[in-house]
Scaffold this motif. Structure first.
Motif, PDB file in Angstrom:
ATOM      1  N   LEU A  12       7.652   8.298   1.961  1.00 37.09           N
ATOM      2  CA  LEU A  12       6.330   8.825   2.309  1.00 37.09           C
ATOM      3  C   LEU A  12       6.448  10.157   3.039  1.00 37.09           C
ATOM      4  CD1 LEU A  12       4.627   5.526   3.526  1.00 37.09           C
ATOM      5  CD2 LEU A  12       3.876   6.888   1.572  1.00 37.09           C
ATOM      6  N   ALA A  13       7.388  10.226   3.968  1.00 35.15           N
ATOM      7  CA  ALA A  13       7.595  11.475   4.714  1.00 35.15           C
ATOM      8  C   ALA A  13       8.040  12.596   3.783  1.00 35.15           C
ATOM      9  CB  ALA A  13       8.619  11.251   5.831  1.00 35.15           C
ATOM     10  N   ALA A  14       8.970  12.278   2.863  1.00 34.31           N
ATOM     11  CA  ALA A  14       9.467  13.298   1.935  1.00 34.31           C
ATOM     12  C   ALA A  14       8.374  13.778   0.992  1.00 34.31           C
ATOM     13  CB  ALA A  14      10.649  12.730   1.136  1.00 34.31           C
ATOM     14  N   ALA A  15       7.440  12.895   0.643  1.00 31.80           N
ATOM     15  CA  ALA A  15       6.364  13.257  -0.279  1.00 31.80           C
ATOM     16  C   ALA A  15       5.166  13.881   0.424  1.00 31.80           C
ATOM     17  CB  ALA A  15       5.908  12.014  -1.053  1.00 31.80           C
ATOM     18  N   GLY A  16       5.211  13.991   1.743  1.00 34.38           N
ATOM     19  CA  GLY A  16       4.081  14.540   2.488  1.00 34.38           C
ATOM     20  C   GLY A  16       2.903  13.587   2.559  1.00 34.38           C
ATOM     21  N   LYS A  17       3.174  12.278   2.428  1.00 28.95           N
ATOM     22  CA  LYS A  17       2.107  11.281   2.390  1.00 28.95           C
ATOM     23  C   LYS A  17       2.119  10.338   3.586  1.00 28.95           C
ATOM     24  CE  LYS A  17       1.942  11.171  -2.700  1.00 28.95           C
ATOM     25  NZ  LYS A  17       2.051  10.323  -3.916  1.00 28.95           N
ATOM     26  N   LEU A  18       2.991  10.574   4.539  1.00 28.46           N
ATOM     27  CA  LEU A  18       3.108   9.644   5.652  1.00 28.46           C
ATOM     28  C   LEU A  18       1.823   9.585   6.470  1.00 28.46           C
ATOM     29  CD1 LEU A  18       4.794   7.673   7.248  1.00 28.46           C
ATOM     30  CD2 LEU A  18       5.769   9.597   8.535  1.00 28.46           C
ATOM     31  N   ALA A  19       1.221  10.717   6.729  1.00 29.85           N
ATOM     32  CA  ALA A  19      -0.024  10.728   7.505  1.00 29.85           C
ATOM     33  C   ALA A  19      -1.136  10.003   6.752  1.00 29.85           C
ATOM     34  CB  ALA A  19      -0.439  12.164   7.818  1.00 29.85           C
ATOM     35  N   LEU A  24       0.831  -1.201   0.000  1.00 32.88           N
ATOM     36  CA  LEU A  24       0.000   0.000   0.000  1.00 32.88           C
ATOM     37  C   LEU A  24       0.866   1.250   0.000  1.00 32.88           C
ATOM     38  CD1 LEU A  24      -2.684   1.366   0.026  1.00 32.88           C
ATOM     39  CD2 LEU A  24      -2.883   0.891   2.477  1.00 32.88           C
ATOM     40  N   ALA A  25       1.973   1.219   0.722  1.00 30.17           N
ATOM     41  CA  ALA A  25       2.892   2.357   0.702  1.00 30.17           C
ATOM     42  C   ALA A  25       3.400   2.596  -0.710  1.00 30.17           C
ATOM     43  CB  ALA A  25       4.067   2.101   1.650  1.00 30.17           C
ATOM     44  N   GLY A  26       3.725   1.514  -1.415  1.00 33.51           N
ATOM     45  CA  GLY A  26       4.176   1.651  -2.801  1.00 33.51           C
ATOM     46  C   GLY A  26       3.114   2.265  -3.689  1.00 33.51           C
ATOM     47  N   ARG A  27       1.870   1.882  -3.481  1.00 36.39           N
ATOM     48  CA  ARG A  27       0.778   2.459  -4.284  1.00 36.39           C
ATOM     49  C   ARG A  27       0.649   3.961  -4.027  1.00 36.39           C
ATOM     50  NH1 ARG A  27      -2.399  -1.264  -6.727  1.00 36.39           N
ATOM     51  NH2 ARG A  27      -2.233  -3.427  -6.011  1.00 36.39           N
ATOM     52  N   LEU A  28       0.679   4.349  -2.764  1.00 37.40           N
ATOM     53  CA  LEU A  28       0.541   5.763  -2.440  1.00 37.40           C
ATOM     54  C   LEU A  28       1.703   6.583  -2.988  1.00 37.40           C
ATOM     55  CD1 LEU A  28      -0.712   5.527   1.268  1.00 37.40           C
ATOM     56  CD2 LEU A  28      -2.072   6.011  -0.772  1.00 37.40           C
ATOM     57  N   LEU A  29       2.852   5.935  -3.131  1.00 41.56           N
ATOM     58  CA  LEU A  29       4.028   6.642  -3.659  1.00 41.56           C
ATOM     59  C   LEU A  29       4.082   6.629  -5.185  1.00 41.56           C
ATOM     60  CD1 LEU A  29       6.645   5.376  -1.068  1.00 41.56           C
ATOM     61  CD2 LEU A  29       5.997   7.775  -1.449  1.00 41.56           C
ATOM     62  N   GLY A  30       3.160   5.938  -5.824  1.00 46.59           N
ATOM     63  CA  GLY A  30       3.093   5.967  -7.275  1.00 46.59           C
ATOM     64  C   GLY A  30       3.936   4.924  -7.983  1.00 46.59           C
ATOM     65  N   TYR A  31       4.409   3.894  -7.256  1.00 46.09           N
ATOM     66  CA  TYR A  31       5.114   2.811  -7.940  1.00 46.09           C
ATOM     67  C   TYR A  31       4.125   2.071  -8.835  1.00 46.09           C
ATOM     68  CZ  TYR A  31       9.302   3.336  -5.089  1.00 46.09           C
ATOM     69  OH  TYR A  31      10.445   3.816  -4.498  1.00 46.09           O
ATOM     70  N   GLU A  32       4.521   1.850 -10.089  1.00 54.32           N
ATOM     71  CA  GLU A  32       3.603   1.225 -11.031  1.00 54.32           C
ATOM     72  C   GLU A  32       3.426  -0.266 -10.757  1.00 54.32           C
ATOM     73  OE1 GLU A  32       4.682   2.077 -15.028  1.00 54.32           O
ATOM     74  OE2 GLU A  32       4.556   4.247 -14.772  1.00 54.32           O
ATOM     75  N   ARG A  33       4.468  -0.936 -10.267  1.00 50.91           N
ATOM     76  CA  ARG A  33       4.403  -2.360  -9.966  1.00 50.91           C
ATOM     77  C   ARG A  33       4.759  -2.549  -8.494  1.00 50.91           C
ATOM     78  NH1 ARG A  33       8.573  -4.859 -13.805  1.00 50.91           N
ATOM     79  NH2 ARG A  33       7.720  -6.839 -13.036  1.00 50.91           N
ATOM     80  N   VAL A  34       3.841  -3.182  -7.745  1.00 50.05           N
ATOM     81  CA  VAL A  34       3.996  -3.202  -6.290  1.00 50.05           C
ATOM     82  C   VAL A  34       4.083  -4.611  -5.721  1.00 50.05           C
ATOM     83  CG1 VAL A  34       2.958  -0.935  -5.916  1.00 50.05           C
ATOM     84  CG2 VAL A  34       1.490  -2.958  -6.019  1.00 50.05           C
ATOM     85  N   GLY A  35       4.361  -5.611  -6.548  1.00 50.54           N
ATOM     86  CA  GLY A  35       4.660  -6.923  -6.012  1.00 50.54           C
ATOM     87  C   GLY A  35       5.906  -6.855  -5.150  1.00 50.54           C
ATOM     88  N   LEU A  36       6.030  -7.755  -4.186  1.00 51.48           N
ATOM     89  CA  LEU A  36       7.145  -7.678  -3.247  1.00 51.48           C
ATOM     90  C   LEU A  36       8.484  -7.756  -3.967  1.00 51.48           C
ATOM     91  CD1 LEU A  36       8.290  -7.544  -0.415  1.00 51.48           C
ATOM     92  CD2 LEU A  36       8.003 -10.032  -0.241  1.00 51.48           C
ATOM     93  N   GLY A  37       8.636  -8.716  -4.884  1.00 45.56           N
ATOM     94  CA  GLY A  37       9.908  -8.851  -5.586  1.00 45.56           C
ATOM     95  C   GLY A  37      10.279  -7.599  -6.348  1.00 45.56           C
ATOM     96  N   THR A  38       9.305  -7.024  -7.035  1.00 43.90           N
ATOM     97  CA  THR A  38       9.557  -5.814  -7.818  1.00 43.90           C
ATOM     98  C   THR A  38       9.888  -4.634  -6.913  1.00 43.90           C
ATOM     99  OG1 THR A  38       8.017  -6.606  -9.488  1.00 43.90           O
ATOM    100  CG2 THR A  38       8.619  -4.289  -9.581  1.00 43.90           C
ATOM    101  N   MET A  39       9.175  -4.503  -5.797  1.00 45.07           N
ATOM    102  CA  MET A  39       9.447  -3.405  -4.872  1.00 45.07           C
ATOM    103  C   MET A  39      10.846  -3.527  -4.271  1.00 45.07           C
ATOM    104  SD  MET A  39       6.892  -1.242  -4.659  1.00 45.07           S
ATOM    105  CE  MET A  39       7.122  -0.466  -3.066  1.00 45.07           C
TER     106      MET A  39
END
Length: 423
Positions: free
Chosen positions: A188-195, A124-139
């Motif tokens: 997330l913190a750098a992008a202002g999305k941590l909260a 979910l953190a990857g999704r909020l950060l805009g990663y296009e592929r969020v499977g564990l291996g890819t992340m």
């Protein structure tokens, strides 16, 4: 996350062996008690993963649980031998639990008495950060520059003994999960999305289990091909019988009888065993074990009085499918299009999938039955009723209000003036 921000493939390092090797699988109370003590003495977040046997077994239970914590190392627990993890849960009550795609594992962990109080979901953190592929291996590859071997995720983890290469894969899944969590936390913190992420994680933990589905047999793949009520009765009888057989044998229902067999029988409604075996999906070894039972189920459906036949699905408590809106309510269709466009633009600006900014069902319900007050406060209240999180409301309420009000104003401007009455 754009391609030029990812770690180049040439710099990715294969992660082949666990740092401390493959630990022995915990299969008795003494070994589990030692693990509990080690994790109680450990520090920081706890990486957790669970392996099920989806596609092989009826239940969604865990057949292996992996954990790792600084100061404790990694452990592998066989929950068929150690089905009660409540003591481990108790010593980790104050710890943050790190999971990837948490909603897939929380239910089977809860069955073992392990219920996180604080969560970090790396998917979910990857999704909020805009990663296009969020499977564990890819992340792990894109964020940490490490390559995980992902060859056993769909394996039958209920088999015993588990092969060594499967256990290696299982340990590596939690080997760098906390490291991934730390990097994503920074992003997330750098992008202002941590909260935002923290609110999402809390919402996952607060969401109650889904209630049992009404008429689950109606989700049989291909059922749309069955056009009459008698055929639907055949689907219902065969699905119910298959479910009973699958539960008793603890087999995935599709391994007892595929959906294609149920639909084919509903279309042809065979009267004899010979006719049944001429339907291709019934020739499989598992299906042939119960030929007489399948035929009896078809016979029961054929014998039902008209009053007991299943009826077509009626309207639910939500809006109709969006592709019907233009005919049923053109104004609602325009509201939906405008709201979707507003949310999509906002999601793009914040570099995240639209569905993570606001659930599609929330948008549909908002625009099918909009609040009387289309201002920011009215839209905010309606979004809150529909389960949107506060960060989502803060971002979307004003753009949605603006889009909906604009449609009202436009319709008033476009409406032709009334013809004056003449005496």
């Amino acid at each position: 996350m754009t391609d030029d921000e990812l770690i180049p493939a040439s710099e990715v390092v294969p992660l082949l062996e666990p740092r401390e090797g493959i630990p022995p699988v915990i299969e008795d109370a003494a070994a589990l008690a030692a693990a509990v003590r080690a994790f109680a003495d450990g520090t920081g977040p706890v990486a957790v993963d669970a392996e099920r046997a989806s596609g092989y077994r009826y239940s969604g239970r865990a057949y292996l649980v992996q954990l790792r914590r600084a100061g404790a190392g990694s452990v592998l627990i066989d929950p068929t031998a150690c089905p009660d993890l409540s003591e481990l849960d108790a010593v980790l009550a104050d710890a943050e639990i790190v999971l990837h795609a948490a909603t897939q594992d929380l239910a089977c962990l809860a069955e073992l008495g392990f219920v996180p109080r604080a969560l970090f979901d790396t998917e979910l953190a990857g999704r909020l950060l805009g990663y296009e592929r969020v499977g564990l291996g890819t992340m792990v590859e894109n964020v940490l520059g490490l390559r995980l071997e992902k060859g056993h995720s769909a394996a039958d983890w209920s088999q015993r003994p588990l092969p060594e290469d499967w256990l290696r894969y299982a340990v590596l899944d939690v080997e760098v999960l906390v490291e991934l969590r730390d990097k994503l936390h920074e992003e997330l913190a750098a992008a202002g999305k941590l909260a935002w992420a923290e609110e999402e994680f809390a919402a996952i933990l607060a969401t109650p289990p889904s209630p049992p589905r009404t008429d689950p047999w109606r989700r049989t793949s291909g059922i749309h091909r069955v056009r009459n009520l008698r055929g639907l009765a055949v689907v219902r009888e065969l699905w119910t019988l298959r479910d009973e057989l699958a539960r008793t044998a603890d087999l995935a229902p599709g391994r007892v009888l595929p959906d294609s067999a149920i639909v084919a029988a509903a279309l042809e409604q065979p009267r004899t065993t010979k006719a049944l075996t001429e339907i291709a999906p019934f020739t499989g070894r598992s299906a042939r074990r119960h030929l007489r039972e399948w035929l009896n189920a078809v016979g029961r459906a054929r014998a039902l009085p008209e009053s007991q036949l299943p009826q077509p699905t009626g309207p639910g408590d939500g809006p109709p499918p969006a592709n019907r809106w233009a005919d049923r309510d053109p104004a609602a269709a325009k509201r939906l299009a405008a709201a979707r466009a507003a949310v999509a633009a906002l999601a793009d600006a914040h570099r995240m999938p639209t569905e993570n900014l606001l659930q599609p069902e929330t948008i549909r319900r908002l625009t099918w039955e909009p609040p009387a007050d289309l201002g920011d406060e009215g839209v905010s209240a309606r979004l809150r009723e529909l389960g949107a999180r506060e960060w989502q409301i803060a971002l979307t309420a004003h753009p949605l209000s603006k889009a909906l009000v604009r449609l009202v104003v436009k319709s008033e401007v476009d409406e032709p003036p009334a013809t004056p009455l003449t005496g």
